[in-house]
Design a protein around this motif. Structure first.
Motif, PDB file in Angstrom:
ATOM      1  N   LEU A  13      65.693  77.717  13.157  1.00 38.73           N
ATOM      2  CA  LEU A  13      64.547  78.208  13.932  1.00 38.73           C
ATOM      3  C   LEU A  13      63.915  79.422  13.260  1.00 38.73           C
ATOM      4  O   LEU A  13      62.687  79.583  13.258  1.00 38.73           O
ATOM      5  CB  LEU A  13      64.974  78.529  15.359  1.00 38.73           C
ATOM      6  N   LYS A  14      64.735  80.291  12.632  1.00 37.06           N
ATOM      7  CA  LYS A  14      64.237  81.450  11.907  1.00 37.06           C
ATOM      8  C   LYS A  14      63.374  80.996  10.719  1.00 37.06           C
ATOM      9  O   LYS A  14      62.299  81.548  10.466  1.00 37.06           O
ATOM     10  CB  LYS A  14      65.422  82.298  11.409  1.00 37.06           C
ATOM     11  N   GLN A  15      63.865  79.987   9.989  1.00 40.03           N
ATOM     12  CA  GLN A  15      63.128  79.475   8.831  1.00 40.03           C
ATOM     13  C   GLN A  15      61.799  78.839   9.237  1.00 40.03           C
ATOM     14  O   GLN A  15      60.780  79.023   8.574  1.00 40.03           O
ATOM     15  CB  GLN A  15      63.990  78.455   8.071  1.00 40.03           C
ATOM     16  N   ILE A  16      61.787  78.102  10.333  1.00 45.93           N
ATOM     17  CA  ILE A  16      60.553  77.488  10.848  1.00 45.93           C
ATOM     18  C   ILE A  16      59.558  78.574  11.236  1.00 45.93           C
ATOM     19  O   ILE A  16      58.368  78.493  10.910  1.00 45.93           O
ATOM     20  CB  ILE A  16      60.852  76.563  12.053  1.00 45.93           C
ATOM     21  N   LEU A  17      60.017  79.604  11.940  1.00 45.69           N
ATOM     22  CA  LEU A  17      59.165  80.709  12.363  1.00 45.69           C
ATOM     23  C   LEU A  17      58.587  81.424  11.143  1.00 45.69           C
ATOM     24  O   LEU A  17      57.387  81.737  11.102  1.00 45.69           O
ATOM     25  CB  LEU A  17      59.953  81.678  13.248  1.00 45.69           C
ATOM     26  N   ILE A  23      52.198  80.524   6.725  1.00 44.79           N
ATOM     27  CA  ILE A  23      51.006  79.670   6.714  1.00 44.79           C
ATOM     28  C   ILE A  23      49.835  80.376   7.382  1.00 44.79           C
ATOM     29  O   ILE A  23      48.707  80.361   6.881  1.00 44.79           O
ATOM     30  CB  ILE A  23      51.299  78.303   7.370  1.00 44.79           C
ATOM     31  N   VAL A  24      50.064  81.024   8.513  1.00 44.23           N
ATOM     32  CA  VAL A  24      49.004  81.754   9.216  1.00 44.23           C
ATOM     33  C   VAL A  24      48.466  82.884   8.345  1.00 44.23           C
ATOM     34  O   VAL A  24      47.248  83.078   8.230  1.00 44.23           O
ATOM     35  CB  VAL A  24      49.513  82.274  10.585  1.00 44.23           C
ATOM     36  N   VAL A  25      49.354  83.646   7.694  1.00 42.53           N
ATOM     37  CA  VAL A  25      48.933  84.755   6.832  1.00 42.53           C
ATOM     38  C   VAL A  25      48.134  84.232   5.636  1.00 42.53           C
ATOM     39  O   VAL A  25      47.077  84.778   5.294  1.00 42.53           O
ATOM     40  CB  VAL A  25      50.156  85.589   6.382  1.00 42.53           C
ATOM     41  N   PHE A  28      44.685  83.148   6.819  1.00 39.97           N
ATOM     42  CA  PHE A  28      43.871  84.321   7.130  1.00 39.97           C
ATOM     43  C   PHE A  28      43.324  84.946   5.842  1.00 39.97           C
ATOM     44  O   PHE A  28      42.146  85.266   5.738  1.00 39.97           O
ATOM     45  CB  PHE A  28      44.704  85.336   7.928  1.00 39.97           C
ATOM     46  N   ILE A  29      44.199  85.100   4.845  1.00 39.70           N
ATOM     47  CA  ILE A  29      43.781  85.682   3.564  1.00 39.70           C
ATOM     48  C   ILE A  29      42.751  84.786   2.876  1.00 39.70           C
ATOM     49  O   ILE A  29      41.739  85.271   2.348  1.00 39.70           O
ATOM     50  CB  ILE A  29      45.018  85.927   2.663  1.00 39.70           C
ATOM     51  N   MET A  30      42.955  83.474   2.888  1.00 34.33           N
ATOM     52  CA  MET A  30      42.009  82.546   2.260  1.00 34.33           C
ATOM     53  C   MET A  30      40.643  82.599   2.933  1.00 34.33           C
ATOM     54  O   MET A  30      39.612  82.596   2.253  1.00 34.33           O
ATOM     55  CB  MET A  30      42.561  81.107   2.305  1.00 34.33           C
ATOM     56  N   LEU A  31      40.607  82.648   4.257  1.00 35.98           N
ATOM     57  CA  LEU A  31      39.331  82.710   4.977  1.00 35.98           C
ATOM     58  C   LEU A  31      38.591  84.003   4.667  1.00 35.98           C
ATOM     59  O   LEU A  31      37.368  84.001   4.488  1.00 35.98           O
ATOM     60  CB  LEU A  31      39.555  82.542   6.479  1.00 35.98           C
TER      61      LEU A  31
END
Length: 185
Positions: A13-17, A23-25, A28-31
């Motif tokens: 669960l830690k690895q998934i989180l 992915i979110v970061v 965000f950086i790409m956008l």
């Protein structure tokens, strides 16, 4: 360790989180990077170039951070000055990004030259007139000479000069005809 036990373990669960956060970061950086590099929300307005000379059009486009690309000349349009812009793509008033290529079509220096077709002599006026008009010429003065063949074309001339086989004239030139009047010479 069973697969079910592994999927519910703290480590998994830690690895998934961590993967979701990464992915979110990254998204965000790409956008943000795309916003900066594409100048999102900033546009240049395409000026109206029709009727303007090449030099004036180039100056106006440079002032608006746009690039001029000249396309092939079109058919001569007497409503515009020679070598002026008669068409542009994209159209005037369009919002575009900076350094966008604006394609312009220029007015040539005059009507293109067209070869007067062979075989017009000794044909009837009724045959010759549509042939000349289809090529873009205009039929001018019609004079008659004594010749047994009524309305047969005997001579062609332009500006008082006889037209020979293979001569080239500008489109819309006026061609004068000498026809037979049906009388014996």
């Amino acid at each position: 360790m069973s697969a079910l036990k592994f999927l519910t373990s703290k480590t998994f669960l830690k690895q998934i989180l961590l993967a979701v956060v990464a992915i979110v970061v990254i998204c965000f950086i790409m956008l943000k990077w795309l916003n900066i590099t594409t100048n999102h929300g900033t546009f240049e307005t395409v000026p109206d170039l029709t009727g303007k000379s090449i030099d004036v059009a180039e100056i106006e486009l440079q002032q608006n951070d746009l690039v001029m690309k000249i396309q092939d000349s079109a058919n001569y349009n007497p409503d515009y000055p020679r070598f002026s812009v008669i068409e542009q793509e994209p159209k005037a008033g369009t919002q575009v990004k900076e350094n966008r290529k604006i394609y312009i079509t220029l007015n040539p220096s005059g009507y293109r030259k067209i070869r007067v077709p062979d075989g017009l002599i000794d044909k009837t006026y009724r045959q010759v007139k549509p042939t000349l008009e289809a090529l873009g010429f205009k039929v001018g003065n019609i004079t008659y000479e004594d010749n047994i063949a009524k309305d047969m074309v005997l001579k062609l001339s332009h500006d008082g000069k006889r037209i020979d086989i293979g001569d080239k004239l500008a489109k819309t030139s006026v061609i004068d005809l000498v026809l037979g009047n049906g009388n014996r010479p």
